[in-house]
Design a protein around this motif. Structure first.
Motif, PDB file in Angstrom:
ATOM      1  N   SER A  78     -26.535 100.477  40.116  1.00 17.20           N
ATOM      2  CA  SER A  78     -25.422  99.708  40.824  1.00 17.20           C
ATOM      3  C   SER A  78     -25.896  99.175  42.171  1.00 17.20           C
ATOM      4  CB  SER A  78     -24.297 100.949  40.856  1.00 17.20           C
ATOM      5  OG  SER A  78     -23.460 100.443  41.948  1.00 17.20           O
ATOM      6  N   ASN A  79     -25.076  98.268  42.727  1.00 18.72           N
ATOM      7  CA  ASN A  79     -25.553  97.719  44.099  1.00 18.72           C
ATOM      8  C   ASN A  79     -24.917  98.676  44.945  1.00 18.72           C
ATOM      9  OD1 ASN A  79     -26.843  95.341  42.964  1.00 18.72           O
ATOM     10  ND2 ASN A  79     -24.493  94.461  42.803  1.00 18.72           N
ATOM     11  N   ASP A  80     -24.235  99.678  44.759  1.00 22.67           N
ATOM     12  CA  ASP A  80     -23.559 100.418  45.525  1.00 22.67           C
ATOM     13  C   ASP A  80     -24.441 101.752  45.790  1.00 22.67           C
ATOM     14  OD1 ASP A  80     -22.192 102.788  46.900  1.00 22.67           O
ATOM     15  OD2 ASP A  80     -20.250 101.919  46.063  1.00 22.67           O
ATOM     16  N   ALA A  81     -25.160 101.779  47.199  1.00 24.47           N
ATOM     17  CA  ALA A  81     -26.070 103.066  47.433  1.00 24.47           C
ATOM     18  C   ALA A  81     -25.495 104.339  47.223  1.00 24.47           C
ATOM     19  CB  ALA A  81     -26.573 102.746  48.885  1.00 24.47           C
ATOM     20  N   ASN A  82     -24.146 104.487  47.474  1.00 27.17           N
ATOM     21  CA  ASN A  82     -23.684 105.695  47.257  1.00 27.17           C
ATOM     22  C   ASN A  82     -23.378 106.157  45.438  1.00 27.17           C
ATOM     23  OD1 ASN A  82     -23.006 106.295  49.698  1.00 27.17           O
ATOM     24  ND2 ASN A  82     -21.057 105.334  49.779  1.00 27.17           N
ATOM     25  N   LYS A  83     -23.490 105.069  44.743  1.00 33.88           N
ATOM     26  CA  LYS A  83     -23.601 105.436  43.278  1.00 33.88           C
ATOM     27  C   LYS A  83     -24.694 105.882  42.872  1.00 33.88           C
ATOM     28  CE  LYS A  83     -19.250 102.693  42.126  1.00 33.88           C
ATOM     29  NZ  LYS A  83     -18.586 101.657  41.374  1.00 33.88           N
ATOM     30  N   ARG A  84     -25.641 104.815  43.211  1.00 31.32           N
ATOM     31  CA  ARG A  84     -27.149 105.291  42.962  1.00 31.32           C
ATOM     32  C   ARG A  84     -27.507 106.518  43.489  1.00 31.32           C
ATOM     33  NH1 ARG A  84     -28.198 100.008  45.172  1.00 31.32           N
ATOM     34  NH2 ARG A  84     -29.246 101.072  47.030  1.00 31.32           N
ATOM     35  N   TYR A  85     -27.202 107.108  44.676  1.00 28.91           N
ATOM     36  CA  TYR A  85     -27.432 108.395  45.139  1.00 28.91           C
ATOM     37  C   TYR A  85     -26.602 109.184  44.110  1.00 28.91           C
ATOM     38  CZ  TYR A  85     -27.633 112.608  47.979  1.00 28.91           C
ATOM     39  OH  TYR A  85     -27.611 113.984  48.358  1.00 28.91           O
ATOM     40  N   ALA A  86     -25.457 109.112  43.768  1.00 37.56           N
ATOM     41  CA  ALA A  86     -24.827 110.083  42.827  1.00 37.56           C
ATOM     42  C   ALA A  86     -25.403 110.257  41.375  1.00 37.56           C
ATOM     43  CB  ALA A  86     -23.324 109.541  42.884  1.00 37.56           C
ATOM     44  N   ALA A  87     -25.945 108.771  41.029  1.00 37.06           N
ATOM     45  CA  ALA A  87     -26.572 109.108  39.750  1.00 37.06           C
ATOM     46  C   ALA A  87     -27.994 109.900  39.810  1.00 37.06           C
ATOM     47  CB  ALA A  87     -26.883 107.592  39.040  1.00 37.06           C
ATOM     48  N   GLU A  88     -28.793 109.756  41.107  1.00 36.92           N
ATOM     49  CA  GLU A  88     -29.829 110.375  41.317  1.00 36.92           C
ATOM     50  C   GLU A  88     -29.530 111.944  41.226  1.00 36.92           C
ATOM     51  OE1 GLU A  88     -33.290 111.178  44.721  1.00 36.92           O
ATOM     52  OE2 GLU A  88     -32.410 109.263  44.433  1.00 36.92           O
ATOM     53  N   GLN A  89     -28.539 112.325  41.945  1.00 38.37           N
ATOM     54  CA  GLN A  89     -28.063 113.758  42.070  1.00 38.37           C
ATOM     55  C   GLN A  89     -27.717 114.378  40.523  1.00 38.37           C
ATOM     56  OE1 GLN A  89     -29.006 115.602  44.774  1.00 38.37           O
ATOM     57  NE2 GLN A  89     -29.724 113.661  45.432  1.00 38.37           N
ATOM     58  N   ALA A  90     -27.020 113.539  39.858  1.00 36.28           N
ATOM     59  CA  ALA A  90     -26.675 113.782  38.580  1.00 36.28           C
ATOM     60  C   ALA A  90     -27.702 113.984  37.599  1.00 36.28           C
ATOM     61  CB  ALA A  90     -25.711 112.884  37.754  1.00 36.28           C
ATOM     62  N   MET A  91     -28.898 113.160  37.572  1.00 40.56           N
ATOM     63  CA  MET A  91     -30.046 113.389  36.693  1.00 40.56           C
ATOM     64  C   MET A  91     -30.926 114.476  37.020  1.00 40.56           C
ATOM     65  SD  MET A  91     -29.647 111.121  34.493  1.00 40.56           S
ATOM     66  CE  MET A  91     -27.817 111.120  34.903  1.00 40.56           C
ATOM     67  N   LYS A  92     -30.797 114.723  38.553  1.00 41.32           N
ATOM     68  CA  LYS A  92     -31.634 116.263  38.984  1.00 41.32           C
ATOM     69  C   LYS A  92     -30.900 117.333  38.577  1.00 41.32           C
ATOM     70  CE  LYS A  92     -33.619 114.075  43.190  1.00 41.32           C
ATOM     71  NZ  LYS A  92     -33.859 113.808  44.511  1.00 41.32           N
ATOM     72  N   LYS A  93     -29.527 117.578  38.547  1.00 46.92           N
ATOM     73  CA  LYS A  93     -28.794 118.395  37.966  1.00 46.92           C
ATOM     74  C   LYS A  93     -29.003 118.729  36.414  1.00 46.92           C
ATOM     75  CE  LYS A  93     -24.818 119.489  40.074  1.00 46.92           C
ATOM     76  NZ  LYS A  93     -25.231 120.872  40.511  1.00 46.92           N
ATOM     77  N   ASP A 235     -21.202  98.234  38.064  1.00 41.75           N
ATOM     78  CA  ASP A 235     -20.232  98.841  38.951  1.00 41.75           C
ATOM     79  C   ASP A 235     -19.088  99.392  38.052  1.00 41.75           C
ATOM     80  OD1 ASP A 235     -21.323  98.537  41.486  1.00 41.75           O
ATOM     81  OD2 ASP A 235     -20.929  96.459  41.426  1.00 41.75           O
ATOM     82  N   GLY A 236     -19.411  99.590  36.817  1.00 39.56           N
ATOM     83  CA  GLY A 236     -18.188 100.180  35.756  1.00 39.56           C
ATOM     84  C   GLY A 236     -17.814  99.173  34.777  1.00 39.56           C
ATOM     85  N   PRO A 237     -17.371  99.748  33.701  1.00 38.27           N
ATOM     86  CA  PRO A 237     -17.382  99.043  32.421  1.00 38.27           C
ATOM     87  C   PRO A 237     -16.117  98.176  32.689  1.00 38.27           C
ATOM     88  CG  PRO A 237     -17.185 101.488  31.802  1.00 38.27           C
ATOM     89  CD  PRO A 237     -17.176 101.326  33.440  1.00 38.27           C
ATOM     90  N   GLU A 238     -16.205  96.947  32.079  1.00 37.85           N
ATOM     91  CA  GLU A 238     -15.199  95.734  31.922  1.00 37.85           C
ATOM     92  C   GLU A 238     -14.819  95.383  30.641  1.00 37.85           C
ATOM     93  OE1 GLU A 238     -15.317  92.637  35.743  1.00 37.85           O
ATOM     94  OE2 GLU A 238     -17.513  93.060  34.747  1.00 37.85           O
ATOM     95  N   LEU A 239     -13.460  95.093  30.439  1.00 41.02           N
ATOM     96  CA  LEU A 239     -12.881  94.478  29.211  1.00 41.02           C
ATOM     97  C   LEU A 239     -12.773  92.873  29.489  1.00 41.02           C
ATOM     98  CD1 LEU A 239     -12.311  94.955  26.435  1.00 41.02           C
ATOM     99  CD2 LEU A 239     -10.040  95.761  27.231  1.00 41.02           C
TER     100      LEU A 239
END
Length: 344
Positions: A78-93, A235-239
């Motif tokens: 994601s281009n969103d730094a907050n989402k990248r940070y959330a992804a990093e924290q999720a993988m660490k968890k 940045d999320g799924p699209e249809l």
């Protein structure tokens, strides 16, 4: 943690209260819900150590937490730094719950590579490949293309580390200015191009193509007529259908992907097939029928809203709901290779 002093019985009551909320069927990552299940996990870990009767429940909660984090936080690019940070924290968890999970280490290594943390990337990617060979189940193992990309990421990280050392070296430039170092930079460019040009996969009824972002953009801009395009964007799924683009909740996107790629009239999708995408602590063999039906109907409503002809049909499967893709529409499923999942 807000649930630190709450008993397991109280946590289960809270879980039931939020079970049918929209977030449960839409699949957006909600850390308050993660905290609730994390608290349940902590209780059950202690209980399972004292009483073997709790072992299955404990294992089940842990697996659902892992699946949830892997499913709904695949936004490393994601281009969103907050989402990248959330992804990093999720993988660490995930790695806290399951220290030898290959997919979590792989994704974390990719995140570190993206942020130019190449020493850290090397460590995680090597761990992912080591765990791949000793993980007890097929679930969470890397597919063949992910193994290849892990090696490419490792080569790229090693070359980046080497190039930095070369640039910072106090040895005279004439002593280091050799064909070997020229070849190193050429190889770094080649690795970078390979990673860029194989980041995505386009799946259709007729072909499977691995390509780069530019080719994905071109395929979408070509706008093939009457073709269902499910795009797992950064940045999320699209249809997408006949030029109309709509955001799609994550769980709906995963359901549609399964229906397009893996279902037919003879093999409809049932609640058991969707168990990885929902959290229901009290159902060991899949999500409940009402939860599954509600999610599929929500996904079908999204198709109707952008005027996609009815392509998802209900199957006769006895006393449980089941659905399948009838094959009447062309489709493309587009996603990043790094974020493909295997739950075994």
């Amino acid at each position: 943690m807000r649930y630190h002093d709450i008993s397991l019985d109280e946590l289960e009551e809270l879980e039931q209260e939020i079970h049918f909320q929209a977030e449960n069927t839409q699949g957006d990552l909600d850390y308050s819900k993660i905290e609730l299940y994390d608290a349940m996990h902590n209780h059950l870990k202690l209980l399972a150590a004292e009483d073997a009767d709790y072992a299955h429940y404990y294992t089940y909660i842990q697996q659902k937490l892992i699946n949830y984090l892997l499913c709904y936080c695949g936004q490393a690019a994601s281009n969103d730094a907050n989402k990248r940070y959330a992804a990093e924290q999720a993988m660490k968890k995930v790695l806290q719950y399951d220290p030898v999970n290959p997919l979590a280490a792989y994704r974390l290594g990719g995140l570190f590579h993206q942020q130019h943390m190449h020493a850290e990337a090397l460590c995680q990617l090597q761990q992912a490949l080591d765990n791949q060979s000793r993980y007890p189940e097929n679930a969470y193992q890397l597919n063949a293309d992910q193994v290849k990309r892990a090696l490419q990421h490792m080569s790229s990280s090693s070359l980046h580390i080497g190039s930095r050392a070369f640039a910072a070296s106090s040895v005279s430039s004439t002593a280091l200015d050799s064909a070997d170092f020229s070849e190193m930079f050429t190889e770094l460019c080649r690795c970078t191009d390979e990673l860029r040009n194989s980041a995505y996969r386009i799946l259709s009824a007729d072909e499977h193509v691995q390509c780069g972002h530019a080719q994905v953009v071109a395929a979408i801009e070509k706008d093939p007529k009457d073709t269902i395009i499910l795009f797992f964007n950064t940045d999320g799924p699209e249809l997408i259908y006949n030029g109309i683009r709509e955001k799609l909740p994550a769980a709906h996107a995963f359901l549609l992907k399964h229906l397009l790629l893996h279902s037919c009239a003879e093999k409809p999708m049932k609640p058991l097939d969707a168990k990885a995408y929902f959290l229901d602590t009290h159902v060991m063999t899949g999500v409940t029928g009402p939860t599954f039906t509600k999610a599929v109907e929500g996904m079908m409503q999204a198709l109707r809203e952008i005027e996609i002809p009815s392509a998802i049909c209900r199957a006769d499967a006895g006393n449980q709901p089941a659905y399948y893709f009838n094959g009447t529409s062309a489709y493309m499923v587009i996603g990043r290779v790094d974020e493909e999942l295997n739950f075994g």
